[in-house]
Design an enzyme around this catalytic site. Structure first.
Site, PDB file in Angstrom:
ATOM      1  N   CYS A   1      -6.890   3.101  -4.320  1.00  0.00           N
ATOM      2  CA  CYS A   1      -5.536   2.614  -4.578  1.00  0.00           C
ATOM      3  C   CYS A   1      -5.528   1.675  -5.787  1.00  0.00           C
ATOM      4  CB  CYS A   1      -4.950   1.989  -3.323  1.00  0.00           C
ATOM      5  SG  CYS A   1      -3.155   2.038  -3.350  1.00  0.00           S
TER       6      CYS A   1
ATOM      7  N   HIS B   1      -6.145   5.072   1.255  1.00  0.00           N
ATOM      8  CA  HIS B   1      -7.089   4.172   1.922  1.00  0.00           C
ATOM      9  C   HIS B   1      -7.765   4.906   3.073  1.00  0.00           C
ATOM     10  CE1 HIS B   1      -5.726   0.458  -0.021  1.00  0.00           C
ATOM     11  NE2 HIS B   1      -4.529   0.987   0.014  1.00  0.00           N
TER      12      HIS B   1
ATOM     13  N   GLU C   1     -10.316   3.893   4.626  1.00  0.00           N
ATOM     14  CA  GLU C   1     -10.948   2.919   5.522  1.00  0.00           C
ATOM     15  C   GLU C   1     -10.035   2.465   6.655  1.00  0.00           C
ATOM     16  OE1 GLU C   1      -9.954   2.293   2.482  1.00  0.00           O
ATOM     17  OE2 GLU C   1      -8.919   0.359   2.444  1.00  0.00           O
TER      18      GLU C   1
HETATM   19  N1  GLN Z   1       0.693  -0.789  -5.971  1.00  0.00           N
HETATM   20  C1  GLN Z   1      -0.554  -1.506  -6.019  1.00  0.00           C
HETATM   21  C2  GLN Z   1      -0.971  -1.737  -7.479  1.00  0.00           C
HETATM   22  O1  GLN Z   1      -0.320  -1.288  -8.380  1.00  0.00           O
HETATM   23  C3  GLN Z   1      -1.655  -0.803  -5.269  1.00  0.00           C
HETATM   24  C4  GLN Z   1      -1.374  -0.776  -3.774  1.00  0.00           C
HETATM   25  C5  GLN Z   1      -2.592  -0.615  -2.912  1.00  0.00           C
HETATM   26  O2  GLN Z   1      -3.738  -0.887  -3.339  1.00  0.00           O
HETATM   27  N2  GLN Z   1      -2.383  -0.230  -1.663  1.00  0.00           N
HETATM   28  O3  GLN Z   1      -1.959  -2.364  -7.720  1.00  0.00           O
END
Ligand code: GLN
Length: 220
Positions: free
Chosen positions: A61, A199, A201
């Site tokens: 992410c 994610h 995890e």
């Molecule tokens: N939207 C977040 C970003 O731009 C990432 C979100 C997440 O890691 N769940 O960093």
């Protein structure tokens, strides 16, 4: 998750801690904050140097955003400077591509290259993926393998010509026709760099981390 895969996990906040690890996980969170804090704590340059010499890194992410060479829509700071990434992964990501927090969702993904789930007899069980304000990958370089994708409905407006040749107004498409179904990569790998938009995890899915540990051990 790392310990349950049989490896040792340590938090990395300082360059000396980075120097002691064989691989690094860039977690979810907020890429702009991780960018600012790693620069402030003198960790950004050492991370870039380790990436350049082949340290295995897994970004999930926000971590995927930090590994990307390019961000389609980077956040700007107060002075108008765009957020920075460590880079290394030849992809362009779009932040918050699926929408805001309340558009977070879960789905099952076909994920290439994973072993059968050790807890079940089924081979290649799909990965149950949780997307939280997740990015997607809009471009992959030739050395990047796409491991998983999702189907999305995306506006096709940018493909619609405003004018046809000769200056006559374009035939307007019905609103419904301006939307198209397409696929977006949400898991990619290039060499020692692995990234997922989601994610793994948070669902107890171990196979993505197991893959990463095999990459560190030189087995994958
Ligand atoms: N939207 C977040 C970003 O731009 C990432 C979100 C997440 O890691 N769940 O960093």
């Amino acid at each position: 998750m790392i310990e349950s895969c049989g490896a040792t996990a340590v938090p990395v906040r300082r360059p000396a801690e980075l120097a002691a690890v064989d691989g690094l996980i860039l977690p979810g969170g907020e890429s702009t904050t991780i960018d600012k804090l790693t620069r402030m704590f003198g960790l950004a340059e050492p991370i870039k140097e380790r990436i350049a010499v082949g340290m295995p890194v897994y970004g999930s992410c926000a971590g995927m955003i930090l590994l990307a060479n390019d961000i389609a829509d980077p956040a700007l700071d107060r002075n108008g400077a765009p957020q920075q990434t460590f880079g290394g992964l030849d992809i362009t990501v779009r932040r918050n591509a699926f929408g805001r927090q309340r558009e977070s969702f879960e789905t099952d993904l076909d994920f290439a290259g994973l072993d059968a789930n050790p807890d079940t007899a089924e081979p290649r069980e799909p990965v149950h993926a949780v997307f939280i304000r997740a990015p997607w990958v809009e471009r992959t370089g030739s050395a990047v393998d796409v491991l998983a994708s999702v189907r999305v409905i995306a506006p096709a407006a940018e493909r619609e010509p405003a004018l046809v040749a000769g200056g006559a107004p374009a035939a307007r498409l019905a609103p419904a026709a301006r939307i198209e179904e397409t696929t977006r990569a949400v898991a990619v790998r290039s060499g020692n760099l692995l990234a997922t938009s989601f994610h793994p995890e948070v669902t107890g899915e171990r196979r993505v981390h197991e893959l990463f540990i095999r990459m560190i051990r030189g087995e994958a």
